[in-house]
Design an enzyme around this catalytic site. Structure first.
Site, mmCIF file in Angstrom:
data_model
loop_
_atom_site.group_PDB
_atom_site.id
_atom_site.type_symbol
_atom_site.label_atom_id
_atom_site.label_comp_id
_atom_site.label_asym_id
_atom_site.label_seq_id
_atom_site.Cartn_x
_atom_site.Cartn_y
_atom_site.Cartn_z
ATOM 1 N N SER A 120 17.973 168.472 52.905
ATOM 2 C CA SER A 120 16.693 168.133 52.285
ATOM 3 C C SER A 120 16.831 166.819 51.522
ATOM 4 O O SER A 120 17.946 166.413 51.160
ATOM 5 C CB SER A 120 16.266 169.240 51.313
ATOM 6 O OG SER A 120 15.177 168.833 50.509
ATOM 7 N N TYR A 133 17.365 175.648 44.674
ATOM 8 C CA TYR A 133 17.099 174.933 45.929
ATOM 9 C C TYR A 133 17.865 173.611 45.947
ATOM 10 O O TYR A 133 18.546 173.286 46.929
ATOM 11 C CB TYR A 133 15.596 174.672 46.067
ATOM 12 C CG TYR A 133 15.216 174.044 47.389
ATOM 13 C CD1 TYR A 133 15.036 174.839 48.530
ATOM 14 C CD2 TYR A 133 15.036 172.666 47.515
ATOM 15 C CE1 TYR A 133 14.688 174.277 49.750
ATOM 16 C CE2 TYR A 133 14.704 172.098 48.726
ATOM 17 C CZ TYR A 133 14.521 172.898 49.835
ATOM 18 O OH TYR A 133 14.186 172.329 51.054
#
Length: 207
Positions: A120, A133
């Site tokens: 990401s 995350y």
């Protein structure tokens, strides 16, 4: 799945629910390729063994693994719950490690394979509301580098894609927040949230 099947791959889709199965099957009917589905929570301890067995039973071998499952929990740091940390780390990082390790053993036997992890933009940035995350995606990049180094002599290539802002259910809350959505769009040169289909070429290239 669409990208790989259009390029000639047979695919085993593993997911914790059957959401999207019919639509995915319909999309690939004309490709001439084979698709199978396995309903499984990949955080289960026995999941890697079962997934490898299912893939080998169905197709005889495993050429490509794409670690695409992901979860995000958002909150202020003062209110973040321990169980949210555990849930995100278990899926985004632990499950990726154990499945990659199991598949790598099979790939090493055949002296070939590709492992592609979905990292990401948060692998390289802070995320003041999404601590687990951010930590997990930093970890995904670290694991990608470590496995790329370790498995190169087995003719297994390990890479990661680190997408930016993509139009998926995970980012719905951000897109619904008018102020935050405007801020985000102001930092995207293309001036739009990417559609997942825009990653198809990169996935095929790395495969």
């Amino acid at each position: 799945t669409r990208a790989l099947m259009k390029s000639g791959a047979n695919v085993l889709v593993v997911s914790h629910s059957e959401r999207g199965w019919k639509e995915t099957s319909d999309l690939v009917k004309n490709t001439g390729q084979k698709i199978e589905f396995l309903k499984k929570d990949i955080t289960d301890q026995n999941a890697p063994k079962e997934i490898v067995a299912k893939a080998k039973e169905t197709f005889g071998h495993i050429d490509i693994l794409i670690n695409n499952a992901g979860l995000q929990r958002r909150n202020k740091w003062q209110e973040f719950e321990d169980e949210d940390w555990q849930a995100v780390i278990n899926l985004n990082l632990n499950a990726l490690y154990f499945l990659s390790h199991a598949v790598a053993k099979t790939m090493a036997e055949q002296k070939s394979g590709k492992i592609i992890n979905i990292a990401s933009m948060q692998s390289y940035r802070a995320g003041k509301f999404i601590f687990p995350y951010t930590a997990s995606k930093h970890g995904v990049v670290g694991l990608t580098k470590a496995y790329a180094d370790a498995l190169a002599t087995e003719n297994i290539q390990v890479n990661a894609l680190a997408p930016g802002y993509i139009n998926t259910p995970m980012t719905q809350a951000l897109r619904d927040d008018k102020e935050r959505n405007t801020e985000i769009l102001n930092h995207i040169p293309a001036d739009h949230w990417a559609d997942p289909s825009e990653l198809m070429g990169a996935i095929v290239f790395l495969s």
